[in-house]
Scaffold this motif. Structure first.
Motif, mmCIF file in Angstrom:
data_model
loop_
_atom_site.group_PDB
_atom_site.id
_atom_site.type_symbol
_atom_site.label_atom_id
_atom_site.label_comp_id
_atom_site.label_asym_id
_atom_site.label_seq_id
_atom_site.Cartn_x
_atom_site.Cartn_y
_atom_site.Cartn_z
ATOM 1 N N CYS A 1 -0.874 -2.261 -7.351
ATOM 2 C CA CYS A 1 -2.179 -1.968 -7.967
ATOM 3 C C CYS A 1 -2.137 -2.339 -9.435
ATOM 4 N N ASP A 2 -3.197 -2.944 -9.886
ATOM 5 C CA ASP A 2 -3.354 -3.263 -11.296
ATOM 6 C C ASP A 2 -4.482 -2.393 -11.827
ATOM 7 N N GLY A 3 -4.189 -1.516 -12.760
ATOM 8 C CA GLY A 3 -5.177 -0.592 -13.301
ATOM 9 C C GLY A 3 -6.324 -1.279 -14.010
ATOM 10 N N ASN A 4 -6.135 -2.493 -14.512
ATOM 11 C CA ASN A 4 -7.182 -3.207 -15.244
ATOM 12 C C ASN A 4 -8.111 -3.978 -14.327
ATOM 13 N N SER A 5 -7.750 -4.109 -13.076
ATOM 14 C CA SER A 5 -8.518 -4.916 -12.139
ATOM 15 C C SER A 5 -9.233 -4.024 -11.135
ATOM 16 N N ALA A 6 -10.448 -4.389 -10.786
ATOM 17 C CA ALA A 6 -11.214 -3.647 -9.785
ATOM 18 C C ALA A 6 -10.962 -4.189 -8.380
ATOM 19 N N ASP A 7 -10.091 -5.176 -8.271
ATOM 20 C CA ASP A 7 -9.785 -5.763 -6.963
ATOM 21 C C ASP A 7 -9.045 -4.756 -6.081
ATOM 22 N N THR A 8 -9.080 -5.014 -4.800
ATOM 23 C CA THR A 8 -8.309 -4.184 -3.882
ATOM 24 C C THR A 8 -6.825 -4.442 -4.123
ATOM 25 N N PRO A 9 -5.975 -3.474 -3.841
ATOM 26 C CA PRO A 9 -4.546 -3.669 -4.103
ATOM 27 C C PRO A 9 -3.935 -4.724 -3.183
ATOM 28 N N LEU A 10 -2.871 -5.318 -3.662
ATOM 29 C CA LEU A 10 -2.105 -6.283 -2.875
ATOM 30 C C LEU A 10 -1.177 -5.495 -1.958
ATOM 31 N N ILE A 11 -1.298 -5.717 -0.658
ATOM 32 C CA ILE A 11 -0.417 -5.083 0.327
ATOM 33 C C ILE A 11 0.324 -6.197 1.045
ATOM 34 N N THR A 12 1.651 -6.184 0.916
ATOM 35 C CA THR A 12 2.450 -7.261 1.479
ATOM 36 C C THR A 12 3.856 -6.764 1.796
ATOM 37 N N ASP A 13 4.597 -7.562 2.542
ATOM 38 C CA ASP A 13 6.009 -7.290 2.782
ATOM 39 C C ASP A 13 6.883 -8.354 2.126
ATOM 40 N N ASP A 14 6.278 -9.215 1.331
ATOM 41 C CA ASP A 14 6.969 -10.339 0.697
ATOM 42 C C ASP A 14 7.341 -9.970 -0.735
ATOM 43 N N ASP A 15 8.642 -9.825 -1.001
ATOM 44 C CA ASP A 15 9.073 -9.437 -2.340
ATOM 45 C C ASP A 15 8.843 -10.540 -3.373
ATOM 46 N N ILE A 16 8.832 -11.786 -2.957
ATOM 47 C CA ILE A 16 8.574 -12.882 -3.892
ATOM 48 C C ILE A 16 7.113 -12.860 -4.339
ATOM 49 N N ALA A 17 6.194 -12.569 -3.443
ATOM 50 C CA ALA A 17 4.783 -12.445 -3.825
ATOM 51 C C ALA A 17 4.588 -11.303 -4.814
ATOM 52 N N VAL A 18 5.336 -10.235 -4.637
ATOM 53 C CA VAL A 18 5.249 -9.102 -5.573
ATOM 54 C C VAL A 18 5.756 -9.510 -6.943
ATOM 55 N N ARG A 19 6.860 -10.226 -7.003
ATOM 56 C CA ARG A 19 7.405 -10.673 -8.289
ATOM 57 C C ARG A 19 6.444 -11.621 -9.006
ATOM 58 N N ARG A 20 5.824 -12.509 -8.261
ATOM 59 C CA ARG A 20 4.846 -13.426 -8.872
ATOM 60 C C ARG A 20 3.627 -12.668 -9.395
ATOM 61 N N TYR A 21 3.180 -11.681 -8.637
ATOM 62 C CA TYR A 21 2.036 -10.875 -9.074
ATOM 63 C C TYR A 21 2.390 -10.105 -10.340
ATOM 64 N N LEU A 22 3.591 -9.524 -10.388
ATOM 65 C CA LEU A 22 4.012 -8.772 -11.566
ATOM 66 C C LEU A 22 4.194 -9.672 -12.787
ATOM 67 N N ALA A 23 4.556 -10.929 -12.574
ATOM 68 C CA ALA A 23 4.696 -11.860 -13.698
ATOM 69 C C ALA A 23 3.351 -12.143 -14.352
ATOM 70 N N SER A 24 2.291 -12.198 -13.554
ATOM 71 C CA SER A 24 0.973 -12.480 -14.120
ATOM 72 C C SER A 24 0.191 -11.206 -14.462
ATOM 73 N N HIS A 25 0.631 -10.056 -13.954
ATOM 74 C CA HIS A 25 -0.010 -8.765 -14.242
ATOM 75 C C HIS A 25 1.086 -7.762 -14.629
ATOM 76 N N PRO A 26 1.565 -7.801 -15.865
ATOM 77 C CA PRO A 26 2.715 -6.957 -16.233
ATOM 78 C C PRO A 26 2.434 -5.457 -16.178
ATOM 79 N N GLY A 27 1.190 -5.039 -16.216
ATOM 80 C CA GLY A 27 0.871 -3.615 -16.176
ATOM 81 C C GLY A 27 0.679 -3.062 -14.776
ATOM 82 N N ALA A 28 0.938 -3.858 -13.769
ATOM 83 C CA ALA A 28 0.716 -3.426 -12.384
ATOM 84 C C ALA A 28 1.781 -2.421 -11.946
ATOM 85 N N GLU A 29 1.395 -1.569 -11.008
ATOM 86 C CA GLU A 29 2.316 -0.579 -10.469
ATOM 87 C C GLU A 29 2.622 -0.922 -9.018
ATOM 88 N N VAL A 30 3.882 -0.762 -8.637
ATOM 89 C CA VAL A 30 4.333 -1.085 -7.286
ATOM 90 C C VAL A 30 4.750 0.207 -6.587
#
Length: 83
Positions: A47-76
């Motif tokens: 979840c990204d607190g700054n975004s109104a988008d629905t949260p990213l739900i995945t089982d792919d750890d690489i997708a999570v790392r890429r998301y965190l690189a572009s959204h540093p304030g996101a919570e996992v």
């Protein structure tokens, strides 16, 4: 083949029937994800607190790392799948 996964109340469920049997809620009340491959043991919910988008739900750890690189304030959160 894609698996229809649902997240509700901090747990992951495979399929609408399992969601209803275990959590006693309709599929419209849960967050959904369609993921390819085998049934995962856990899911990542990002979840990204700054975004109104629905949260990213995945089982792919690489997708999570890429998301965190572009959204540093996101919570996992790690969501275990029910057995």
């Amino acid at each position: 083949m894609a698996r229809h996964l649902y997240v509700y109340g901090g747990h992951g469920y495979e399929g609408e029937l399992e969601l209803f049997r275990r959590a006693h809620v309709a599929a419209g009340d849960a967050e959904t994800a369609d993921l390819p491959g085998l049934r995962p043991r856990f899911l990542y919910r990002v979840c990204d607190g700054n975004s109104a988008d629905t949260p990213l739900i995945t089982d792919d750890d690489i997708a999570v790392r890429r998301y965190l690189a572009s959204h540093p304030g996101a919570e996992v959160a790690i969501v275990p799948m029910t057995r």
